[in-house]
Design a protein around this motif. Structure first.
Motif, PDB file in Angstrom:
ATOM      1  N   GLU A 146       0.920  -1.166  -0.107  1.00 48.47           N
ATOM      2  CA  GLU A 146       0.110   0.014   0.029  1.00 48.47           C
ATOM      3  C   GLU A 146       0.813   1.319  -0.041  1.00 48.47           C
ATOM      4  O   GLU A 146       1.873   1.352   0.750  1.00 48.47           O
ATOM      5  N   ILE A 147       0.676   2.092  -0.782  1.00 46.87           N
ATOM      6  CA  ILE A 147       1.291   3.339  -0.921  1.00 46.87           C
ATOM      7  C   ILE A 147       0.409   4.277  -0.921  1.00 46.87           C
ATOM      8  O   ILE A 147      -0.743   4.413  -1.582  1.00 46.87           O
ATOM      9  N   THR A 148       0.764   5.843  -0.372  1.00 48.41           N
ATOM     10  CA  THR A 148      -0.097   6.790  -0.347  1.00 48.41           C
ATOM     11  C   THR A 148       0.601   7.750  -1.668  1.00 48.41           C
ATOM     12  O   THR A 148       1.491   7.435  -2.064  1.00 48.41           O
ATOM     13  N   GLU A 149      -0.311   8.656  -2.102  1.00 48.07           N
ATOM     14  CA  GLU A 149       0.139   9.688  -3.039  1.00 48.07           C
ATOM     15  C   GLU A 149       1.277  10.364  -2.659  1.00 48.07           C
ATOM     16  O   GLU A 149       2.289  10.608  -3.442  1.00 48.07           O
ATOM     17  N   SER A 150       1.449  10.825  -1.391  1.00 47.38           N
ATOM     18  CA  SER A 150       2.546  11.580  -1.014  1.00 47.38           C
ATOM     19  C   SER A 150       3.834  10.600  -1.225  1.00 47.38           C
ATOM     20  O   SER A 150       4.892  11.111  -1.335  1.00 47.38           O
ATOM     21  N   THR A 151       3.482   9.156  -1.242  1.00 45.46           N
ATOM     22  CA  THR A 151       4.816   8.385  -1.500  1.00 45.46           C
ATOM     23  C   THR A 151       5.504   8.711  -2.988  1.00 45.46           C
ATOM     24  O   THR A 151       6.656   8.515  -2.998  1.00 45.46           O
ATOM     25  N   ILE A 152       4.846   8.979  -3.893  1.00 49.74           N
ATOM     26  CA  ILE A 152       5.328   9.429  -5.122  1.00 49.74           C
ATOM     27  C   ILE A 152       5.417  10.867  -5.562  1.00 49.74           C
ATOM     28  O   ILE A 152       5.506  11.154  -6.798  1.00 49.74           O
ATOM     29  N   ILE A 153       5.139  11.839  -4.608  1.00 51.09           N
ATOM     30  CA  ILE A 153       5.312  13.164  -4.924  1.00 51.09           C
ATOM     31  C   ILE A 153       6.723  13.487  -5.182  1.00 51.09           C
ATOM     32  O   ILE A 153       6.957  14.445  -6.258  1.00 51.09           O
ATOM     33  N   ALA A 174      -1.499  -1.130  -4.242  1.00 50.18           N
ATOM     34  CA  ALA A 174      -2.657  -0.421  -3.652  1.00 50.18           C
ATOM     35  C   ALA A 174      -2.468   0.876  -3.624  1.00 50.18           C
ATOM     36  O   ALA A 174      -1.505   1.460  -2.840  1.00 50.18           O
ATOM     37  N   ILE A 175      -3.453   1.810  -3.921  1.00 49.10           N
ATOM     38  CA  ILE A 175      -3.135   3.444  -3.732  1.00 49.10           C
ATOM     39  C   ILE A 175      -3.843   3.663  -2.217  1.00 49.10           C
ATOM     40  O   ILE A 175      -5.082   3.371  -2.196  1.00 49.10           O
ATOM     41  N   ASP A 176      -3.282   4.001  -1.138  1.00 48.86           N
ATOM     42  CA  ASP A 176      -3.915   4.193   0.122  1.00 48.86           C
ATOM     43  C   ASP A 176      -4.601   5.648   0.113  1.00 48.86           C
ATOM     44  O   ASP A 176      -3.979   6.538  -0.475  1.00 48.86           O
ATOM     45  N   ASP A 177      -5.576   5.868   1.070  1.00 49.56           N
ATOM     46  CA  ASP A 177      -6.101   7.214   1.444  1.00 49.56           C
ATOM     47  C   ASP A 177      -6.350   7.790  -0.040  1.00 49.56           C
ATOM     48  O   ASP A 177      -6.368   8.939   0.143  1.00 49.56           O
ATOM     49  N   PHE A 178      -6.907   7.015  -0.818  1.00 50.02           N
ATOM     50  CA  PHE A 178      -7.315   7.823  -2.114  1.00 50.02           C
ATOM     51  C   PHE A 178      -8.419   8.727  -1.712  1.00 50.02           C
ATOM     52  O   PHE A 178      -9.421   8.525  -1.217  1.00 50.02           O
TER      53      PHE A 178
END
Ligand code: C2E
Ligand code: MG
Ligand code: MG
Ligand code: MG
Length: 276
Positions: A146-153, A174-178
């Motif tokens: 699970e990765i969040t968007e901030s992960t790939i900013i 999975a994209i978390d906290d979408f």
């Protein structure tokens, strides 16, 4: 007088800032030893298919039982671990423990492990995942990250390459906290996700707010169009689950379906299921 009061306020502010910084330093210091001291524990929270009620997998959630401070929630220590770099050994421990555990299960349930931006930014993470899968013998399709968007900013190109290598093993992402980030749609377009986890703030409001419900519907439609299943986080009531059923949501997770619990509790649950 006014000046005195101001000075006092400023001093108090400085002292408390200092306290906070000191406390962060102490926590960072202890974090490096938390693994060796056996203070970390994994909790597992069930994820179910909405339509059938079947268990699909478990999200792995880290707990830290500090010798003096007691249990510290991940929201407090993970940012510190990311800042001081301790997230790398800790994240490795989480991954290995979770894979080793799941490899002993007599079913094909998935485990979903949270991956920190710091881990994803680390060149070796794909290697690590590969190594841990080999060591533990867990089938790659049973591991989800699970990765969040901030992960790939940060460095998108690099993150994308890392995710591609990890996916090439058969591991899913999975994209978390979408729905809470500012670049959700762009992220969704550019990255190879296998699941969308709808942030739990939507569940809070889905009953009372027609707007929230409309957004949930739109995200479900988006998932259908992209052929990516959607999991709703934070389902706390029967009526929230009913809405998800009506709207055709694929999977759900939340206190109503099960709280995060130590692994003994889900092992017992499995036994019960088998006996029944
Ligand atoms: P997350 O990945 O979004 O995890 C879901 C959080 O929601 C968990 O909090 C879970 O206990 C909580 N939750 C689940 N169902 C419900 C519900 O029905 N209602 C409410 N109000 N909350 C619910 P937790 O365990 O405190 O974890 C917080 C965050 O810490 C996680 O958010 C994740 O970002 C991070 N985290 C936890 N474990 C790890 C880990 O091993 N590695 C990394 N990098 N991050 C982790
Ligand atoms: Mg998560
Ligand atoms: Mg989440
Ligand atoms: Mg969340």
């Amino acid at each position: 007088r006014a000046k005195d009061a101001l000075t006092q306020t400023v001093c108090f502010y400085e002292v408390s800032m200092d306290e906070a910084a000191r406390s962060r330093r102490l926590i960072a210091n202890d974090l490096w030893q938390a693994v060796e001291r056996n203070e970390l524990q994994l909790h597992y929270q069930v994820q179910k298919a909405v339509h059938t009620g079947e268990t699909v997998g478990y999200e792995v959630l880290l707990r830290w039982h500090h010798a003096v401070r007691g249990t510290i929630p991940p929201g407090e220590f993970i940012p510190i671990a990311e800042e001081c770099g301790a997230i790398l050994p800790i994240g490795e421990w989480v991954l290995r423990e979770a894979c080793r555990e799941a490899a002993t299960w007599d079913n094909d349930h998935k485990i979903a492990v949270n991956l920190s931006p710091v881990q994803l930014g680390n060149a070796d993470v794909a290697d690590l995942v590969h190594r841990v899968l080999q060591e533990t013998g867990l089938s790659p399709h049973r591991l989800e990250l699970e990765i969040t968007e901030s992960t790939i900013i940060g460095d998108k190109e690099r993150a994308l390459n890392t995710l591609r290598s990890i996916k090439a093993f058969g591991v899913t992402i999975a994209i978390d906290d979408f729905g809470t980030g500012y670049s959700s749609l762009e992220t969704l377009r550019a990255f190879p996700f296998d699941k969308i986890k709808l942030d739990r703030s939507f569940m809070n409001e889905v009953e009372a707010s027609p707007q929230a419900k409309a957004i949930v519907r739109a995200i479900l439609a988006l998932g259908q169009t992209l052929r990516v299943p959607v999991l709703a986080e934070g389902v706390e009531t029967r009526s929230q689950l009913d809405i998800l059923l009506d709207e055709g949501c694929d999977e759900a997770q939340g206190y109503f379906l099960g709280r995060p619990v130590p692994v003994e509790r889900i092992r017992v649950g499995e036994e019960k299921n088998k006996a029944a």
